[in-house]
Design a protein around this motif. Sequence first.
Motif, PDB file in Angstrom:
ATOM      1  N   CYS A  40      43.010 -34.499  36.954  1.00  0.00           N
ATOM      2  CA  CYS A  40      42.065 -33.192  37.073  1.00  0.00           C
ATOM      3  C   CYS A  40      40.748 -33.476  37.367  1.00  0.00           C
ATOM      4  O   CYS A  40      39.993 -34.195  36.385  1.00  0.00           O
ATOM      5  CB  CYS A  40      42.490 -32.213  35.932  1.00  0.00           C
ATOM      6  SG  CYS A  40      41.684 -30.516  36.406  1.00  0.00           S
ATOM      7  N   GLU A  41      40.166 -32.720  38.396  1.00  0.00           N
ATOM      8  CA  GLU A  41      38.646 -32.830  38.696  1.00  0.00           C
ATOM      9  C   GLU A  41      37.866 -32.272  37.581  1.00  0.00           C
ATOM     10  O   GLU A  41      36.601 -32.536  37.614  1.00  0.00           O
ATOM     11  CB  GLU A  41      38.686 -32.086  40.195  1.00  0.00           C
ATOM     12  CG  GLU A  41      39.365 -32.910  41.289  1.00  0.00           C
ATOM     13  CD  GLU A  41      38.308 -34.104  41.765  1.00  0.00           C
ATOM     14  OE1 GLU A  41      37.034 -34.179  41.261  1.00  0.00           O
ATOM     15  OE2 GLU A  41      39.203 -34.991  42.477  1.00  0.00           O
ATOM     16  N   HIS A  42      38.580 -31.137  36.938  1.00  0.00           N
ATOM     17  CA  HIS A  42      37.650 -30.272  36.072  1.00  0.00           C
ATOM     18  C   HIS A  42      37.673 -30.955  34.628  1.00  0.00           C
ATOM     19  O   HIS A  42      36.689 -31.284  33.977  1.00  0.00           O
ATOM     20  CB  HIS A  42      38.102 -28.936  36.046  1.00  0.00           C
ATOM     21  CG  HIS A  42      37.304 -28.161  34.974  1.00  0.00           C
ATOM     22  ND1 HIS A  42      35.931 -28.074  35.212  1.00  0.00           N
ATOM     23  CD2 HIS A  42      37.372 -27.701  33.845  1.00  0.00           C
ATOM     24  CE1 HIS A  42      35.330 -27.160  34.072  1.00  0.00           C
ATOM     25  NE2 HIS A  42      36.380 -26.926  33.233  1.00  0.00           N
ATOM     26  N   CYS A  43      38.906 -31.227  34.151  1.00  0.00           N
ATOM     27  CA  CYS A  43      38.856 -31.660  32.733  1.00  0.00           C
ATOM     28  C   CYS A  43      39.481 -33.029  32.415  1.00  0.00           C
ATOM     29  O   CYS A  43      39.421 -33.462  31.358  1.00  0.00           O
ATOM     30  CB  CYS A  43      40.015 -30.529  31.844  1.00  0.00           C
ATOM     31  SG  CYS A  43      41.705 -30.788  32.217  1.00  0.00           S
ATOM     32  N   TYR A  59      43.434 -30.144  40.582  1.00  0.00           N
ATOM     33  CA  TYR A  59      43.411 -29.646  39.128  1.00  0.00           C
ATOM     34  C   TYR A  59      44.810 -29.377  38.497  1.00  0.00           C
ATOM     35  O   TYR A  59      45.868 -29.095  39.059  1.00  0.00           O
ATOM     36  CB  TYR A  59      42.505 -28.092  39.310  1.00  0.00           C
ATOM     37  CG  TYR A  59      41.040 -28.237  40.170  1.00  0.00           C
ATOM     38  CD1 TYR A  59      40.172 -28.616  39.397  1.00  0.00           C
ATOM     39  CD2 TYR A  59      41.171 -28.197  41.692  1.00  0.00           C
ATOM     40  CE1 TYR A  59      38.930 -28.688  40.054  1.00  0.00           C
ATOM     41  CE2 TYR A  59      40.143 -28.078  42.175  1.00  0.00           C
ATOM     42  CZ  TYR A  59      38.921 -28.454  41.380  1.00  0.00           C
ATOM     43  OH  TYR A  59      37.943 -28.573  42.169  1.00  0.00           O
ATOM     44  N   CYS A  64      41.330 -24.339  35.489  1.00  0.00           N
ATOM     45  CA  CYS A  64      40.277 -25.652  35.915  1.00  0.00           C
ATOM     46  C   CYS A  64      39.733 -25.275  37.213  1.00  0.00           C
ATOM     47  O   CYS A  64      38.649 -25.575  37.417  1.00  0.00           O
ATOM     48  CB  CYS A  64      41.163 -26.898  35.729  1.00  0.00           C
ATOM     49  SG  CYS A  64      41.144 -27.216  33.722  1.00  0.00           S
ATOM     50  N   GLN A  67      37.167 -22.927  37.115  1.00  0.00           N
ATOM     51  CA  GLN A  67      35.754 -23.246  36.465  1.00  0.00           C
ATOM     52  C   GLN A  67      35.178 -23.954  37.602  1.00  0.00           C
ATOM     53  O   GLN A  67      33.756 -24.072  37.400  1.00  0.00           O
ATOM     54  CB  GLN A  67      36.225 -23.831  35.312  1.00  0.00           C
ATOM     55  CG  GLN A  67      36.994 -23.429  34.035  1.00  0.00           C
ATOM     56  CD  GLN A  67      36.041 -22.259  33.561  1.00  0.00           C
ATOM     57  OE1 GLN A  67      34.816 -22.581  33.177  1.00  0.00           O
ATOM     58  NE2 GLN A  67      36.754 -20.990  33.592  1.00  0.00           N
ATOM     59  N   ALA A  68      35.977 -24.659  38.560  1.00  0.00           N
ATOM     60  CA  ALA A  68      35.185 -25.444  39.550  1.00  0.00           C
ATOM     61  C   ALA A  68      34.737 -24.608  40.521  1.00  0.00           C
ATOM     62  O   ALA A  68      34.245 -25.088  41.686  1.00  0.00           O
ATOM     63  CB  ALA A  68      36.101 -26.719  39.924  1.00  0.00           C
TER      64      ALA A  68
END
Length: 77
Positions: A40-43, A59, A64, A67-68
């Motif tokens: 995942c690019e976020h978490c 993601y 997530c 969030q991005a």
Amino acid sequence: MPVCDTCGNDYEKTFTVTRNGSSATFDSFECAVSALAPTCEHCSCRILGHGVQAGEQIYCCAHCAHQAGHRALVDHI
């Protein structure tokens, strides 16, 4: 005896996964996921399901992605 490409374990019950013409040998699903599942690019968790995608970014969930900054993405049901 075959050797796991991820952890190096010498194990008689390995399995091979072929993706895009390239093969790898694993001794467990854990090692296969560690090597093959996208992150995942976020978490940074490993994505085991469908995930959601914005362009080239993937993601684990819509939260997530939101969030991005990708507010239009929704989870697949």
